[in-house]
Design a protein around this motif. Structure first.
Motif, PDB file in Angstrom:
ATOM      1  N   ARG A   7      23.245   9.857  -8.153  1.00  0.00           N
ATOM      2  CA  ARG A   7      23.230  10.345  -6.779  1.00  0.00           C
ATOM      3  C   ARG A   7      21.893  10.003  -6.135  1.00  0.00           C
ATOM      4  NH1 ARG A   7      25.560  14.672  -7.576  1.00  0.00           N
ATOM      5  NH2 ARG A   7      23.945  15.942  -8.268  1.00  0.00           N
ATOM      6  N   SER A   8      20.788  10.185  -6.879  1.00  0.00           N
ATOM      7  CA  SER A   8      19.471   9.858  -6.359  1.00  0.00           C
ATOM      8  C   SER A   8      19.375   8.369  -6.052  1.00  0.00           C
ATOM      9  CB  SER A   8      18.398  10.253  -7.373  1.00  0.00           C
ATOM     10  OG  SER A   8      17.143   9.813  -6.931  1.00  0.00           O
ATOM     11  N   GLU A   9      19.930   7.529  -6.946  1.00  0.00           N
ATOM     12  CA  GLU A   9      19.920   6.078  -6.731  1.00  0.00           C
ATOM     13  C   GLU A   9      20.692   5.731  -5.460  1.00  0.00           C
ATOM     14  OE1 GLU A   9      22.329   2.533  -8.747  1.00  0.00           O
ATOM     15  OE2 GLU A   9      21.066   3.642 -10.148  1.00  0.00           O
ATOM     16  N   ARG A  10      21.863   6.363  -5.255  1.00  0.00           N
ATOM     17  CA  ARG A  10      22.647   6.101  -4.050  1.00  0.00           C
ATOM     18  C   ARG A  10      21.899   6.575  -2.815  1.00  0.00           C
ATOM     19  NH1 ARG A  10      27.056   7.919  -7.233  1.00  0.00           N
ATOM     20  NH2 ARG A  10      26.866   9.949  -6.276  1.00  0.00           N
ATOM     21  N   ASP A  11      21.202   7.709  -2.921  1.00  0.00           N
ATOM     22  CA  ASP A  11      20.472   8.252  -1.788  1.00  0.00           C
ATOM     23  C   ASP A  11      19.267   7.398  -1.424  1.00  0.00           C
ATOM     24  OD1 ASP A  11      22.283  10.331  -1.734  1.00  0.00           O
ATOM     25  OD2 ASP A  11      20.953  11.767  -2.729  1.00  0.00           O
ATOM     26  N   ASP A  12      18.702   6.680  -2.383  1.00  0.00           N
ATOM     27  CA  ASP A  12      17.483   5.911  -2.162  1.00  0.00           C
ATOM     28  C   ASP A  12      17.730   4.472  -1.738  1.00  0.00           C
ATOM     29  OD1 ASP A  12      16.081   8.140  -2.922  1.00  0.00           O
ATOM     30  OD2 ASP A  12      15.719   7.451  -4.969  1.00  0.00           O
ATOM     31  N   LEU A  92      21.097  -4.374  -3.432  1.00  0.00           N
ATOM     32  CA  LEU A  92      20.607  -3.131  -2.846  1.00  0.00           C
ATOM     33  C   LEU A  92      19.247  -3.342  -2.204  1.00  0.00           C
ATOM     34  CD1 LEU A  92      21.236  -0.678  -5.844  1.00  0.00           C
ATOM     35  CD2 LEU A  92      22.827  -1.317  -4.029  1.00  0.00           C
ATOM     36  N   LEU A  93      18.929  -2.443  -1.294  1.00  0.00           N
ATOM     37  CA  LEU A  93      17.610  -2.415  -0.686  1.00  0.00           C
ATOM     38  C   LEU A  93      17.178  -0.961  -0.600  1.00  0.00           C
ATOM     39  CD1 LEU A  93      15.449  -4.206   0.862  1.00  0.00           C
ATOM     40  CD2 LEU A  93      16.505  -3.298   2.923  1.00  0.00           C
ATOM     41  N   PRO A  94      15.943  -0.653  -1.018  1.00  0.00           N
ATOM     42  CA  PRO A  94      15.461   0.716  -0.821  1.00  0.00           C
ATOM     43  C   PRO A  94      15.512   1.056   0.672  1.00  0.00           C
ATOM     44  CG  PRO A  94      13.998  -0.489  -2.283  1.00  0.00           C
ATOM     45  CD  PRO A  94      14.960  -1.486  -1.704  1.00  0.00           C
TER      46      PRO A  94
END
Length: 185
Positions: A7-12, A92-94
């Motif tokens: 979830r943290s990875e998806r949020d970031d 992905l991109l932060p």
């Protein structure tokens, strides 16, 4: 990877596109881009690739339009076999690296999850996702009477993203979007 870490990875991060398949024998890959314009993905010099639960960083060495699509060459991917090993990875991109938007412009990921409420206070549900049409973007709003706050029903509604017509106010901090929309439609 734990559910909290995912979830943290998806949020970031935000998904910019996907590496689809190798192109040639020197490590080039075909790229499917979610950015608008399509080649906007090539403006980011470093990509985070997600394959399953693993992340890896790769510097973009070269990228260009090819026919109706894009191709790219990444650092550390210098053969067809290496390209095959990363084909299918999401790019992905932060979120912290996204350019700041001005005024009433929003990234789609900022709108997803907002609670959609009519001017009269009826909760229609939450923005599940958006999609593009020729005329305008469309919000897919899913109702959940068991949700928090509870929606008026469990219908899925398609609302045009038309600021000042349908979209009255977007409150990112409050997590709500106010719309001028008949709940029966």
């Amino acid at each position: 990877m734990s559910e909290q870490a995912e979830r943290s990875e998806r949020d970031d991060h935000v998904v910019l596109g996907k590496l689809t398949s190798p192109y040639g024998v020197k490590g080039w890959l075909k790229v499917y881009s979610h950015t608008g314009p399509m080649d906007g993905i090539l403006e980011y010099s470093e990509w985070v690739l997600r394959q399953g639960s693993s992340l890896s960083r790769h510097r973009l060495l070269q990228g260009r339009r090819h026919g109706k699509g894009l191709v790219a060459l990444l650092e550390g991917v210098d053969s067809r076999e290496a390209a095959e090993s990363v084909a299918g990875a999401e790019i992905l991109l932060p979120k912290t690296e996204l350019p700041q938007l001005e005024g009433d412009d929003y990234y789609w990921h900022q709108l997803e999850g907002l609670t959609v409420v009519t001017r009269d206070g009826a909760v229609l549900g939450r923005v599940a996702y958006l999609f593009e049409t020729g005329a305008n973007d469309v919000l897919v709003v899913k109702g959940d009477p068991q949700g928090e706050p509870p929606a008026i029903d469990d219908r899925e509604r398609l609302l045009p993203f038309l600021p000042d017509e349908v979209i009255v106010e977007v409150d990112l901090a409050g997590g709500t979007m106010t719309v001028d929309w008949d709940p029966d439609f």
